[in-house]
Scaffold this active site. Sequence first.
Site, PDB file in Angstrom:
ATOM      1  N   HIS A  42       0.746  -1.333   0.149  1.00 19.47           N
ATOM      2  CA  HIS A  42       0.026   0.124   0.092  1.00 19.47           C
ATOM      3  C   HIS A  42       0.852   1.137  -0.027  1.00 19.47           C
ATOM      4  O   HIS A  42       1.719   1.274   0.825  1.00 19.47           O
ATOM      5  CB  HIS A  42      -0.841   0.026   1.154  1.00 19.47           C
ATOM      6  CG  HIS A  42      -2.123   0.913   0.836  1.00 19.47           C
ATOM      7  ND1 HIS A  42      -2.052   2.206   0.955  1.00 19.47           N
ATOM      8  CD2 HIS A  42      -3.242   0.390   0.511  1.00 19.47           C
ATOM      9  CE1 HIS A  42      -3.254   2.774   0.580  1.00 19.47           C
ATOM     10  NE2 HIS A  42      -3.892   1.707   0.280  1.00 19.47           N
ATOM     11  N   PRO A  43       0.535   2.107  -0.872  1.00 20.49           N
ATOM     12  CA  PRO A  43       1.440   3.252  -1.218  1.00 20.49           C
ATOM     13  C   PRO A  43       1.104   4.568  -0.180  1.00 20.49           C
ATOM     14  O   PRO A  43       1.787   5.528  -0.156  1.00 20.49           O
ATOM     15  CB  PRO A  43       1.242   3.738  -2.518  1.00 20.49           C
ATOM     16  CG  PRO A  43      -0.265   3.221  -2.835  1.00 20.49           C
ATOM     17  CD  PRO A  43      -0.622   2.168  -1.931  1.00 20.49           C
ATOM     18  N   CYS A  44       0.211   4.259   0.738  1.00 26.62           N
ATOM     19  CA  CYS A  44      -0.094   5.474   1.603  1.00 26.62           C
ATOM     20  C   CYS A  44       1.273   6.089   2.364  1.00 26.62           C
ATOM     21  O   CYS A  44       0.878   7.116   2.826  1.00 26.62           O
ATOM     22  CB  CYS A  44      -1.303   5.168   2.517  1.00 26.62           C
ATOM     23  SG  CYS A  44      -1.078   3.818   3.840  1.00 26.62           S
ATOM     24  N   GLU A  45       2.091   5.289   2.798  1.00 23.98           N
ATOM     25  CA  GLU A  45       3.150   5.633   3.567  1.00 23.98           C
ATOM     26  C   GLU A  45       4.414   6.034   2.975  1.00 23.98           C
ATOM     27  O   GLU A  45       5.500   6.494   3.359  1.00 23.98           O
ATOM     28  CB  GLU A  45       3.705   4.632   4.764  1.00 23.98           C
ATOM     29  CG  GLU A  45       2.475   4.562   5.815  1.00 23.98           C
ATOM     30  CD  GLU A  45       2.787   3.285   6.667  1.00 23.98           C
ATOM     31  OE1 GLU A  45       2.658   3.670   8.065  1.00 23.98           O
ATOM     32  OE2 GLU A  45       3.099   2.129   6.144  1.00 23.98           O
TER      33      GLU A  45
END
Lengths: 313, 211
Positions: B165-168
Site C-alpha cells: 500500500h502506497p499510503c506511507e
Amino acid sequence: MQGAIDETVAERLWDGQVPLRISVHPADAAALGVHSKSLSLYLSVHRFSYLTLIATDVRRFFADADGGNARLGEVDDADIWFECKGEPLKWHYPVGLLADMTTAANAAIPIAPLPWHVTVRFLNFPADKLLRGHSESMLSMTSDAFMSMIKEADFMRNGNIKKVMGLSKQDQTQLWESFAAHRFRDFWNVNAQLVAGGSEGVNGGGSYPRFVPMRVYVAGCAVVQEPVSPVDGESDHEYTLGEILSNILPRYYSSIPGGQVSRRSPNGTGEVTTFPAAVPILHGIEVPPDTPLVWLSRNCSYPDNFLHVVLRF
Amino acid sequence: MVEQTAAVGTLSQQQFTCEAASLVEKAKALGEPWTLVEAADQPAYLKRLVSVRSAVRPATDELPVSDGVVDVEEEPNDGATLHSDPLSEITLEVHAIYSKTWQCPVLYFSAWSANTGTPVSLDGLKNAVRDGLPDLDLTARTAYHMPFIAQQDHPVLGTPFYSIHPCETAMLMAEMLSNTDAADGRYLLLWLSLVGTIFHPIALVHSSYFN
C-alpha cells in the site's frame, strides 16, 4: 457552490436495486450432484452492495432447495464466485457498477433485459482473474477493500488521510457496519463529515476538493483514474462531467452533442476511424454531460466515495 | 484540469519514466533482467522476473561459491525430486508502477509455478524461502490502518497482484532522501532498495546500481 448534500438524490441512489436471476453453473451442478439444475434464485440486490454480502445466502438457498445438498453446504465462502456470460465478476466492485459494465458491453441492447442473469460458481475459483479470499475472511476483505477506497478518496480530495483518520474509532466502524446493514442515516451521519466541504488547510478551508475521486471504465481497457480538479482555479468555472471526460479520454468521449471521436480501429490494422462518442453511465442512468463534477461527486458517489462511471458505446 | 502538485517524498511521472529508463540501462550493463513494459495508451512500468531458486539458497543444502558467484546446483535428473522441491518451481514477478493518485511508484508482485503457470499464494512463496520472508505478512497494517500487503487488480493488466500500500511511501521516502547523499535522480533506486527489503534475501537492486 452549494456545499450541502442533496438528501433526496442520495437516498434515492442508496435505495436503488438491481433484480438478479441467479442460477448454478451447469458444470458445478453436475460435479456437486445438484439435482434441481433448472432452479433460479430471484433476488433484488442494492446497487451499492457487494456480491460477497449475498454469497452465503445464495449457497444456503441452493443447498436447501436441493434437499439439503451436503456437498453444497460444505463449500467454503471464499470459493464462491459469480460470472456473467463466462466473465468472472469482481467481488470488490459494487453490484451496480458490475451491472452497468455488463449493460455497456452489450452495445446492441441499450438497456439490458432484467432480471440480470448471473451464474453462481462453487468450484474452480479463477485465482488468475479474481482477488482470492481466504476461509472465513470474505466479509473482512470486503470491508478492507471498501475502507481502502474511502481512504484513497480522502487522499485524492485532501492530499492526506486526516479526515478519515480523524474520525472516532466508533465512527470508522459505523461507516462499514451501517453500509452493510443498509442504514442510510447512520451511514450519512459519518460520511457527510468526509464528503462535505473542501480540503482543510488549502485556502483556509477552501470549498473544493483538490481532486475528485473518480474511476472510468471502458470495456477492454485498463481502469482510468486521473487526478482531476473539479474547478478552474482562475475563472472559478466548475468543470462538467463532459468537459472532464473529453479531457482525459479524448479518443472515446466528445463533449460536443452527437460528436464523433477518432481512434485506431481495434481490428489491428492501425487505421484511424471515427466513432460516435461514448455515453457516460452512472447508477444505470445516462448522466447529462453538463452536470458539474463537484455536484456529481458529492451527491452521486458510491458509498466508497468514488464515482464509478462506465462508458457505453 | 489535470494537474500535479509536488510534495516532499513524491515523484513526478516524468521523473519516474526518466529514472526507470536509466535503471533499465544500468541493469542491462549488469546483466540483470529489469525491463520496461510499454503498452499502447498506457504509461510504461518496470518489470523484473526472479527465479526464486537461483536467487536464494535453499534451506537444505549450501550451494558452492566460486569466484564470488553463487552456482546454482544442477538438480539430479529425477522427476520426483524436482517436483518435491518448491524452489525449483517458483517465479516471482515484480512490477514498479507509477500511481498518479499517490504520486509515487507502487510495488506489485505475483508468484507462480514456473512449470505449470498456476499462481502461488503468499504462503507458498514464503515456504519456498529459508526463514520465510517474514515481512510478507498479510495481517500487517500501515499507519493508516490499511493492509500493508493486499491483493489488488493490476492497474494495467486488471488481474490480481499483491501490492504494497502506497499510503506511507511519500513519508518514508522524504526521510530517506533527506538522509542520503547524492540522492538526486535516484528516487527509484532508493525506493526499490527500501521496498525490496520485504523480499530479503532476494534483492531487487544492489549496490552496483548506485555506481
